[in-house]
Design a protein around this motif. Structure first.
Motif, PDB file in Angstrom:
ATOM      1  N   ARG A   1      -0.138   5.042   2.137  1.00  0.00           N
ATOM      2  CA  ARG A   1       0.694   4.779   2.721  1.00  0.00           C
ATOM      3  C   ARG A   1       0.810   4.925   4.665  1.00  0.00           C
ATOM      4  O   ARG A   1       1.047   4.382   5.422  1.00  0.00           O
ATOM      5  CB  ARG A   1       2.138   5.816   3.297  1.00  0.00           C
ATOM      6  N   ASP A   2      -0.659   5.934   5.064  1.00  0.00           N
ATOM      7  CA  ASP A   2      -1.158   5.316   6.496  1.00  0.00           C
ATOM      8  C   ASP A   2      -1.317   3.793   6.327  1.00  0.00           C
ATOM      9  O   ASP A   2      -1.440   3.782   7.554  1.00  0.00           O
ATOM     10  CB  ASP A   2      -2.081   6.891   6.619  1.00  0.00           C
ATOM     11  N   LEU A   3      -2.854   3.206   5.520  1.00  0.00           N
ATOM     12  CA  LEU A   3      -3.636   2.441   5.985  1.00  0.00           C
ATOM     13  C   LEU A   3      -2.584   1.071   6.247  1.00  0.00           C
ATOM     14  O   LEU A   3      -2.120   0.268   6.958  1.00  0.00           O
ATOM     15  CB  LEU A   3      -4.369   2.024   5.339  1.00  0.00           C
ATOM     16  N   HIS A   4      -1.315   1.148   5.027  1.00  0.00           N
ATOM     17  CA  HIS A   4       0.111   0.460   4.898  1.00  0.00           C
ATOM     18  C   HIS A   4       0.271   0.577   6.696  1.00  0.00           C
ATOM     19  O   HIS A   4       0.966  -1.286   7.646  1.00  0.00           O
ATOM     20  CB  HIS A   4       1.017   0.749   4.623  1.00  0.00           C
ATOM     21  N   ALA A   5       1.276   1.461   7.379  1.00  0.00           N
ATOM     22  CA  ALA A   5       0.953   1.827   8.554  1.00  0.00           C
ATOM     23  C   ALA A   5       0.597   1.653   9.555  1.00  0.00           C
ATOM     24  O   ALA A   5       0.929   0.773  10.874  1.00  0.00           O
ATOM     25  CB  ALA A   5       1.856   3.337   8.567  1.00  0.00           C
ATOM     26  N   ALA A   6      -0.691   1.729  10.151  1.00  0.00           N
ATOM     27  CA  ALA A   6      -2.162   1.281  10.442  1.00  0.00           C
ATOM     28  C   ALA A   6      -1.950  -0.558  10.781  1.00  0.00           C
ATOM     29  O   ALA A   6      -2.120  -1.117  11.789  1.00  0.00           O
ATOM     30  CB  ALA A   6      -3.121   1.801  10.056  1.00  0.00           C
ATOM     31  N   ALA A   7      -1.880  -1.003   9.714  1.00  0.00           N
ATOM     32  CA  ALA A   7      -1.552  -2.506   9.474  1.00  0.00           C
ATOM     33  C   ALA A   7      -0.699  -3.050   9.450  1.00  0.00           C
ATOM     34  O   ALA A   7      -0.237  -4.387  10.885  1.00  0.00           O
ATOM     35  CB  ALA A   7      -2.361  -2.880   8.302  1.00  0.00           C
ATOM     36  N   LEU A   8       0.750  -2.586   9.106  1.00  0.00           N
ATOM     37  CA  LEU A   8       2.287  -3.039  10.432  1.00  0.00           C
ATOM     38  C   LEU A   8       1.214  -2.805  12.039  1.00  0.00           C
ATOM     39  O   LEU A   8       1.945  -3.917  12.451  1.00  0.00           O
ATOM     40  CB  LEU A   8       3.081  -1.810  10.170  1.00  0.00           C
ATOM     41  N   GLU A   9       1.323  -1.848  12.274  1.00  0.00           N
ATOM     42  CA  GLU A   9       0.921  -1.362  13.724  1.00  0.00           C
ATOM     43  C   GLU A   9       0.282  -2.417  14.237  1.00  0.00           C
ATOM     44  O   GLU A   9       0.195  -3.017  15.671  1.00  0.00           O
ATOM     45  CB  GLU A   9       0.915  -0.267  14.026  1.00  0.00           C
ATOM     46  N   ALA A  10      -0.347  -2.731  13.299  1.00  0.00           N
ATOM     47  CA  ALA A  10      -1.837  -3.690  13.923  1.00  0.00           C
ATOM     48  C   ALA A  10      -1.916  -5.252  13.737  1.00  0.00           C
ATOM     49  O   ALA A  10      -2.957  -6.079  14.065  1.00  0.00           O
ATOM     50  CB  ALA A  10      -3.147  -3.562  13.446  1.00  0.00           C
ATOM     51  N   GLY A  11      -0.497  -5.388  14.170  1.00  0.00           N
ATOM     52  CA  GLY A  11       0.092  -7.007  13.651  1.00  0.00           C
ATOM     53  C   GLY A  11       0.077  -7.632  12.181  1.00  0.00           C
ATOM     54  O   GLY A  11       0.782  -8.655  12.653  1.00  0.00           O
ATOM     55  N   GLY A  12       0.295  -6.695  11.056  1.00  0.00           N
ATOM     56  CA  GLY A  12       0.241  -7.775   9.858  1.00  0.00           C
ATOM     57  C   GLY A  12       1.975  -7.358   9.750  1.00  0.00           C
ATOM     58  O   GLY A  12       2.530  -6.410  11.049  1.00  0.00           O
ATOM     59  N   ALA A  13       2.982  -8.226   8.468  1.00  0.00           N
ATOM     60  CA  ALA A  13       4.009  -8.221   8.347  1.00  0.00           C
ATOM     61  C   ALA A  13       3.579  -7.223   7.153  1.00  0.00           C
ATOM     62  O   ALA A  13       3.462  -7.288   6.121  1.00  0.00           O
ATOM     63  CB  ALA A  13       3.809  -9.797   8.726  1.00  0.00           C
ATOM     64  N   ASP A  14       5.161  -6.626   6.958  1.00  0.00           N
ATOM     65  CA  ASP A  14       5.122  -5.908   5.403  1.00  0.00           C
ATOM     66  C   ASP A  14       5.638  -6.587   4.305  1.00  0.00           C
ATOM     67  O   ASP A  14       6.541  -7.669   4.544  1.00  0.00           O
ATOM     68  CB  ASP A  14       6.590  -4.872   5.882  1.00  0.00           C
ATOM     69  N   GLU A  15       5.230  -6.693   3.694  1.00  0.00           N
ATOM     70  CA  GLU A  15       5.382  -7.847   2.225  1.00  0.00           C
ATOM     71  C   GLU A  15       6.197  -6.915   1.322  1.00  0.00           C
ATOM     72  O   GLU A  15       6.009  -7.341   0.145  1.00  0.00           O
ATOM     73  CB  GLU A  15       4.312  -8.302   1.737  1.00  0.00           C
ATOM     74  N   GLY A  16       6.858  -4.637   1.136  1.00  0.00           N
ATOM     75  CA  GLY A  16       6.374  -4.201   0.028  1.00  0.00           C
ATOM     76  C   GLY A  16       6.359  -2.834   0.574  1.00  0.00           C
ATOM     77  O   GLY A  16       4.995  -2.639   0.496  1.00  0.00           O
TER      78      GLY A  16
END
Length: 138
Positions: A84-99
């Motif tokens: 959960r934490d790394l998913h959120a950090a990656a979104l904050e860093a420019g990623g897009a949610d895929e699930g």
């Protein structure tokens, strides 16, 4: 055994921001050079490398990088909270949610996973199968 995985990127700085948001927390260190980004796990003196390495590089043919249809790279986290934490950090860093992180009916009862797209569109999974945590049915 898989020795390394490479994904292409047109904007190395954007890719670096995205991958640095999660890979160091998973134990990867970064070496950066004109050929792109190289992430590797630590190696004890006298030991063989811990594989696979992960590379983010400009394309070799000079054409735009593109994400493979059906291709995905999965990184194992220590536990569900780290997913959960790394998913959120990656979104904050420019990623897009895929699930969003969670259990999926199609997978085993302890397989907890979140999906992302990196800034280039490559699909990335962060998962945990930690047997010491509650599963989907528990």
């Amino acid at each position: 055994m898989i020795a390394y995985v490479t994904v292409g990127a047109d904007d190395i700085a954007r890719a670096k921001r995205f991958y640095n948001a999660m890979l160091p927390a998973l134990g990867y260190s970064l070496k950066e050079g004109p050929e792109g980004l190289s992430y590797a796990l630590p190696v004890e003196a006298g030991q063989r490398p811990v594989l696979p390495d992960f590379y983010v590089k400009p394309t070799f043919d000079g054409r735009p990088a593109s994400a493979g249809n059906g291709a995905m790279v999965a990184f194992e986290a220590l536990n569900q909270k780290q997913v959960r934490d790394l998913h959120a950090a990656a979104l904050e860093a420019g990623g897009a949610d895929e699930g969003q992180p969670g259990f999926r009916a199609a997978y085993g009862p302890s397989f907890y996973v979140g999906y992302l797209r990196d800034p280039q569109g490559n699909k990335i999974a962060l998962f945990s199968s930690n047997p010491n945590e509650p599963g989907r049915d528990g």
